[in-house]
Design an enzyme around this catalytic site. Structure first.
Site, PDB file in Angstrom:
ATOM      1  CB  ILE A 127     130.508  81.720 -36.706  1.00 20.09           C
ATOM      2  CG1 ILE A 127     130.925  81.860 -35.235  1.00 20.09           C
ATOM      3  CG2 ILE A 127     129.402  80.681 -36.834  1.00 20.09           C
ATOM      4  CD1 ILE A 127     129.809  82.276 -34.308  1.00 20.09           C
TER       5      ILE A 127
ATOM      6  CB  VAL B  89     133.967  77.472 -38.364  1.00 23.35           C
ATOM      7  CG1 VAL B  89     133.886  76.082 -37.740  1.00 23.35           C
ATOM      8  CG2 VAL B  89     135.160  78.241 -37.800  1.00 23.35           C
ATOM      9  CE1 TYR B  90     126.302  75.489 -42.282  1.00 22.95           C
ATOM     10  CE2 TYR B  90     126.842  77.087 -43.997  1.00 22.95           C
ATOM     11  CZ  TYR B  90     126.038  76.076 -43.510  1.00 22.95           C
ATOM     12  OH  TYR B  90     124.960  75.637 -44.243  1.00 22.95           O
ATOM     13  CG  LEU B  91     131.072  78.690 -45.966  1.00 22.73           C
ATOM     14  CD1 LEU B  91     131.666  79.867 -46.724  1.00 22.73           C
ATOM     15  CD2 LEU B  91     129.906  78.087 -46.752  1.00 22.73           C
TER      16      LEU B  91
ATOM     17  CE  LYS C 194     126.075  71.813 -44.867  1.00 22.87           C
ATOM     18  NZ  LYS C 194     125.040  70.881 -44.330  1.00 22.87           N
TER      19      LYS C 194
END
Length: 218
Positions: A125, A128-130, A133
């Protein structure tokens, strides 16, 4: 100034709203839930209820018209799954930037994350976040109609702010109180000379105003 903040009920956003209102700015915060409105009013901000995951560019632009600056501080949050990293951390940031262009709001400050990279690998997760962004940051950088600044804080803490930071293109990893992130954002909104910069932020030796003036070339 009139400043509109996306993610107006976030921990950094509420701190920022208090700082901006205290110095006399007119502040509006975009929130998803009407029940969050009182918290914004208490912080000195006007609540604007609008879901950035379902709103159109025109709807967001309508809320941005007349603003002197916009801040994207929305996030899916640590408890969310991978899908919302794309719909909030990426898509909502892109939508907000497009709406700023449409509304004629040139000044945009984006709260990103240290390590954000559209080429970041991995399926966890946080990976995916990095990536989300990073993709959002790359999109914003491509918008010539905006005077954007991207801020990438290090590990966020709830420690009391010290007012002392390190703000550079590359700082290396480290912690930073949310209080100090908000203080830096308040200075960046006012400092158009930081347009076009992507900056990392951790705790450090320099007073906030000195650190911002330094990266602005003053």
């Amino acid at each position: 100034m009139r400043i509109v903040i996306a993610g107006g009920h976030g921990q950094i956003a509420l701190r920022l709203e208090r700082l901006l209102a205290a110095r006399g700015d007119e502040v509006a915060g975009i929130i998803r839930k009407a029940e969050q409105s009182d918290d914004l009013r208490e912080a000195g901000a006007e609540p604007v209820v609008l879901d950035l995951e379902s709103a159109s560019v025109d709807e967001v632009a309508d809320r941005l018209r007349g603003a002197d600056a916009a801040v994207f501080a929305a996030g899916a949050g640590p408890g969310s799954g991978t899908a919302r990293k794309d719909t909030v951390d990426k898509a909502a940031a892109v939508l907000f930037a497009d709406a700023a262009v449409k509304a004629g709001v040139r000044r945009l400050v984006v709260v990103s994350s240290m390590g954000a990279d559209p080429r970041h690998e991995g399926d966890e997760i946080f990976d995916v976040y990095l990536r989300a962004k990073g993709e959002a940051d790359a999109y914003v950088r491509g918008l010539k109609a905006l005077d954007w600044t991207i801020l990438r804080p290090g590990r966020l803490t709830d420690d009391a702010g010290t007012g002392l930071v390190r703000l550079e293109a590359r700082t290396g990893r480290g912690p930073i109180p949310r209080d100090d992130v908000a203080a830096v954002l308040a200075e960046l909104v006012d400092t158009a000379a930081t347009a076009g910069l992507t900056l990392e932020l951790i705790s450090g030796p320099a007073p906030v105003s000195v650190a911002v003036k330094s990266v602005a070339g003053n």
